[in-house]
Design an enzyme around this catalytic site. Structure first.
Site, PDB file in Angstrom:
ATOM      1  CD  GLU A  71      67.129  34.028 -20.732  1.00 49.30           C
ATOM      2  OE1 GLU A  71      68.269  34.524 -20.634  1.00 49.30           O
ATOM      3  OE2 GLU A  71      66.222  34.213 -19.896  1.00 49.30           O
ATOM      4  CD  GLU A 130      62.042  31.676 -16.046  1.00 46.79           C
ATOM      5  OE1 GLU A 130      62.240  32.899 -15.868  1.00 46.79           O
ATOM      6  OE2 GLU A 130      62.877  30.916 -16.557  1.00 46.79           O
TER       7      GLU A 130
END
Length: 388
Positions: free
Chosen positions: A160, A268
């Protein structure tokens, strides 16, 4: 008797392994058997899940590779510069080794200030210097990768780092960006490659399929390639919402990543059925209303089960179409009762996965398994069947 922490830890792991034969397996309904050689199938779980024999049995039946949900994140494993907390991660990988499962190393650097300990950001009472921060990153990566390289086959090296807005350019505002620019990413990837030459090295992020962030993602990956940074794959987090219709955006993104010669991991995966998008809309003005919104506490209707099944199958059709570049598809959490989406961004009863709270298969499991085995899609006629 004096406590022996190592003995207690080994006994806990052995108790799980010994109990496993008491839980029935059904390989005829195994997801990993159905997916075959297309890509690896995985799941992200907390280390406590692996102390439950029923959960470990379910994992072993359907999945090949495990992601530690939190145990390997920097704040958990490295709470101070000269302090390490390997216990939860060691227990996690011991079960993986015993069950002959691969592990995803998640994650080595999480490029957000609120996910970084104060000690990493400071040098005495001053902000950390560039050289010290890069040295600390290299030490962290070297230590973790060397310890777990025998069982980890894929590393989420940086998590991220790309900004959600254009206010700071390509990368999000963080101590890493402010102090080193992109050099922290270069350092982390090169250190990981040096310690684990054979592992798949991943840059992991969310919303990279959406047009504005995709543009930044592709520029980011091109710049890293120009710097000789050994990025092997983009990790697409894959937290979807029911009805969000992302397929065309995903296809366009995969096409661009294929042109760059990069692999993809779906890191995910889940589909939120109590959709959360409005939580952030209009400055958060709907949050008081949504905090009381719990529409499926008594379960899903047949219509919603059918919609969830349809959307999961559409995703797996897409993943199959791009199986030449997709290395792994991992669900985020094992069953509905363990999903993070029961609590984020507000508390409600959610149903985002293929197994229910009793670890039983749902209609979405049936639909995905049938597609993977036969190419059949719910509502599709025989003549338009996909080739599995």
């Amino acid at each position: 008797m004096r406590r022996n922490p190592l003995r207690d830890r080994l006994l806990a792991v052995l108790s799980v392994v010994i109990l496993l034969p008491t839980v029935a397996h059904s390989q005829e309904r195994s997801l990993k058997e159905a997916v075959g050689e297309r890509f690896k199938l995985g799941v992200g779980v907390g280390h406590g899940v692996l102390q439950n024999a029923a959960d470990v049995a379910l994992i072993g039946e359907h999945f090949q590779i495990l992601t530690p949900e939190n145990a390997m994140k920097p704040q958990g494993i490295h709470p101070a510069e000269n302090e390490w907390n390997f216990g939860p991660t060691d227990r996690f990988v011991e079960v993986a080794r015993a069950q002959k499962l691969e592990v995803v190393g998640h994650c080595l650097v999480w490029a957000k200030d609120d996910r970084t300990d104060e000690w990493m950001m400071k040098e005495g009472d001053q902000p950390v210097s560039r050289s010290t921060l890069l040295r600390r990153i290299e030490t962290h990566v070297n230590t973790v990768v060397e310890r777990y390289a025998d069982v980890v086959t894929m590393w989420d090296v940086v998590n991220e780092a790309i900004g959600d807005s254009d206010s700071n350019g390509l990368l999000r505002d963080s101590v890493y960006w402010r102090t080193t620019g992109m050099e922290f990413i270069v350092t982390a990837f090169k250190a990981a490659r040096a310690k684990d030459p054979d592992a798949l090295l991943i840059y992991n992020d969310y919303n990279g399929h959406k047009p504005e962030k995709r543009k930044k993602l592709l520029e980011f990956l091109r710049q890293l390639d120009e710097k000789g940074v050994p990025v092997d794959a983009y990790g697409m987090q894959g937290h979807f919402e029911l009805g969000d219709d992302s397929l065309s955006q995903l296809r366009e993104t995969f096409d661009e990543l294929r042109k760059l010669g990069l692999k993809v991991v779906v890191s995910e995966l889940d589909i939120d059925v109590v959709t959360r998008g409005r939580w952030w809309a209009d400055g958060g003005k709907y949050r008081e209303e949504l905090a009381k919104h719990d529409p499926y506490k008594d379960g899903l209707s047949e219509e919603l089960h059918a919609q969830l099944s349809k959307e999961y199958v559409a995703l797996f059709q897409l993943f199959t179409d791009y199986s030449d570049i997709i290395e792994r598809v991992s669900f985020w959490n094992l069953h509905d009762g363990q999903s993070w989406l029961n609590y984020f961004p507000w508390k409600r009863v959610n149903h985002p996965l293929l197994f229910d709270r009793m670890r039983q298969t749902k209609p979405s499991f049936d639909a995905v398994h049938t597609f993977l085995k036969t190419g059949a899609v719910p509502g599709q006629d025989e003549n338009s069947r996909s080739t599995p």
